[in-house]
Enzyme design. Sequence first.
Site, PDB file in Angstrom:
ATOM      1  N   GLU A   1       0.804  -1.220   0.000  1.00 54.38           N
ATOM      2  CA  GLU A   1       0.000   0.000   0.000  1.00 54.38           C
ATOM      3  C   GLU A   1       0.842   1.277   0.000  1.00 54.38           C
ATOM      4  O   GLU A   1       0.576   2.200   0.753  1.00 54.38           O
ATOM      5  CB  GLU A   1      -0.947   0.004   1.219  1.00 54.38           C
ATOM      6  CG  GLU A   1      -1.912  -1.165   1.226  1.00 54.38           C
ATOM      7  CD  GLU A   1      -2.854  -1.155   2.419  1.00 54.38           C
ATOM      8  OE1 GLU A   1      -4.044  -1.437   2.209  1.00 54.38           O
ATOM      9  OE2 GLU A   1      -2.411  -0.872   3.554  1.00 54.38           O
TER      10      GLU A   1
HETATM   11  C1  ACM Z   1      -1.982  -5.167   4.382  1.00 51.61           C
HETATM   12  O1  ACM Z   1      -3.059  -5.602   4.819  1.00 51.61           O
HETATM   13  N1  ACM Z   1      -1.865  -3.912   4.029  1.00 51.61           N
HETATM   14  C2  ACM Z   1      -0.821  -6.031   4.250  1.00 51.61           C
END
Ligand code: ACM
Length: 765
Positions: free
Chosen positions: A337
């Site tokens: 992310e």
């Molecule tokens: C995640 O859940 N961002 C690894």
Amino acid sequence: MKKLFLSTLMALCFLNGMAQLKTGDVTIIPEPVLLNSMPGSFVLNERAEIHYSSQAAGKVAGFLNDFLQRNYNFKLPANGYSKEPVEATYPLIVLVEASTGKTDGYILEVNTGRVYLQGDAGGLLYGLQTLMQLFPLNKGIPSAHAAIHLPGVRIQDHPRFAYRGMMLDVGRHFFPPAAVKQFIDMLVQYKFNRFHWHLTEDQGWRIEIKKYPRLQEIAAVRKETIVGHHRRSTTYDGKPYGGYYTQDEVRDIVKYAAERNITIIPEIEMPGHSQAVLAAYPQFGNTGGPYEVRTTWGISKDVLNPANDSVFTFLQDVLTEVMDLFPSKYIHIGGDECLKDRWKESAEVQQLIKKLGLKDEHALQSYFINRMEKFVNSKGRSIIGWDEILEGGLAPNATVMSWRGEEGGIAAARQQHDVIMTPNTYLYFDYTQGQPATEPLNAAAYLPLKTVYNYEPLPGSLTPAERQYIKGVQANIWTEFIPDQQMLDYMTWPRALALSEIAWSQPGKKNYLRFMRKLPLELARLNSAGVNFRIPEPVGLESKVVTTPTVTVTLKPPVKGSFIYYTTDGTQPGKQSKVYTQPFMLAVPENGSSLVQCIVVLPSGRISPLYSATYVRKPYLPALTVKPGKKGVQFSRVSDTFVNARQLPVTGDSSGVLPAIDIRPLSLKNGGVTFNGYVKIPADDLYEFHLNSDDGAVFYVDDQVVVDNDGQHDLQDRSGFLPLRKGLHKIRVQYFNVGSGAWLDAGIYRDREKLNPAEVLYTGQ
Ligand code: ACM
């Protein structure tokens, strides 16, 4: 001949799996490889002695004595020996360090007069966990000389997967060292051997790094925290929140875990999830700041700047201290992310992309991870990263943690990289275990116990050779909505018991019905130990299709010694309602349905959320005689302002195919989307259609509305039930959102087990 033998063997295995548990049967979680009841029992009293063969066995003797002290208030004499003792005149517990031929395997025999446990160092520890489950539930013996009877058994056991993990996020909420140790105690109890410690986040940096004191002074503390769900709240609590582990505390916890055969894998996030670092060292960002430690959930756009070489120096310094503290071969460097907004906006980052001859920002992230991998490899260690590290090219020696479903893990295994399966669709324990509306504040995706239990980590789409790269499984506990130990227990248990059977038990030994029959006793143990697990739904409380005017409802308390209070008239059950003592008759109107609602109350007085089952007496919808198209669903997306989902036009501005009914790949703000496709229903049965959405959504099956969750609203969940014949049925989901907070969780469940979108969804021709 061989064929006949095999089919007889399979029939026997099947019967074995379906066998009913009888009172007094020995039950162990996770299910062992072989468990045979034997005649007789071992009478444990204070005359008993422990004899052990080695230092490792002596350590296990110490753990057994800790257990006896804690539960029965006595200890046994424990002596080392070099030759196995001969006949003793007292009850004897013999612990022998000797391999059974399988790593972490053990043999446990309980006879009259003798308990014999053999295994390698890990196996002895796991055999002890099994032995402790043979003790009777009623702890605390009134007289010091009263005896404890352990049933005669012979157990032979070893794990299925080498990596059996749980991840705890201590960034969103900080769990003090004592809570971390307690978590580790619980992990070993169910034979887990990896603790993935997620130590850094946008919302807080939690590990002391001597070279960078501002990480402790600034990055470890946020000025306040969002109250409620960040998708709908604008309120903050105004209270500073922080905490970090000193290096001494870390060393102590690492040692504590190692004594319990648990390797701690530390995670230092990069290049995203680093806003707390930027608050302390703004020169590592792209905008120059100022930054603050993030006070709400969600993902920050402010990430580390790869065009600044001192960022790499910083990370190498941090990892040097981290590797000094953690002996783990694997160091987790995050990689998930990382929003690319700042990199796209930055002239110096764009220049770097050109200079390095890279294709785009994803390739730049890959460059970042590769560079860090080289450093970690140079110290003799290896990296693990979240599945985004596949984007732009995988670093040569990286292990991939597949979290966005299983696709990342499948792709990595095909590239001959090791994989740990942690799919959010099955193993995110921050998701709710019951209907979101009746559970404590939660992440809004629905992940019931049964869906977890039936997860199989080796994807059918991989070849046997590719499956070798799947090293194990892990559940992740993200803590945005888990502020303390109580809630941590609640979200973790009993789903982690289900995970223990996924990770440890042989696939042929996994059986949900048997697991559910074992659960009441194990949960009663956890209750005595003060664990605040989620009380499961009563056994037998299942929505179903009925064909007669009345049905018999048969329930069983989900925790030994608990009580079920229920209503059948639609009113909210409470302790004044009828208590369940025996099966009861329920009338179900023709072409209609009836509802049983209940609560479960533990002997301690703790009360479950509201549980319900719907009994539907309606005709089955026949399957369609159509040919399915490709795997997935078609979507049609529109950017416009709507006030309900039913308004959405038939054709949108853009369209395509997605693997699931999922808005996340669509970055939707003001607009809507319609999903169209078919679901392949596996058997004639009642199916639950579930929508949790912000704003509105409508679910249609074979052109009729089955869930109406329409209109402009905050996060809200609704379910509908339909009896369906096996085969293809047409589905459509309309969804719209205005403003921020777009969210859609849409699922199809059969008896609380989610149908896997990858297996059941098809587009039209
Ligand atoms: C995640 O859940 N961002 C690894």
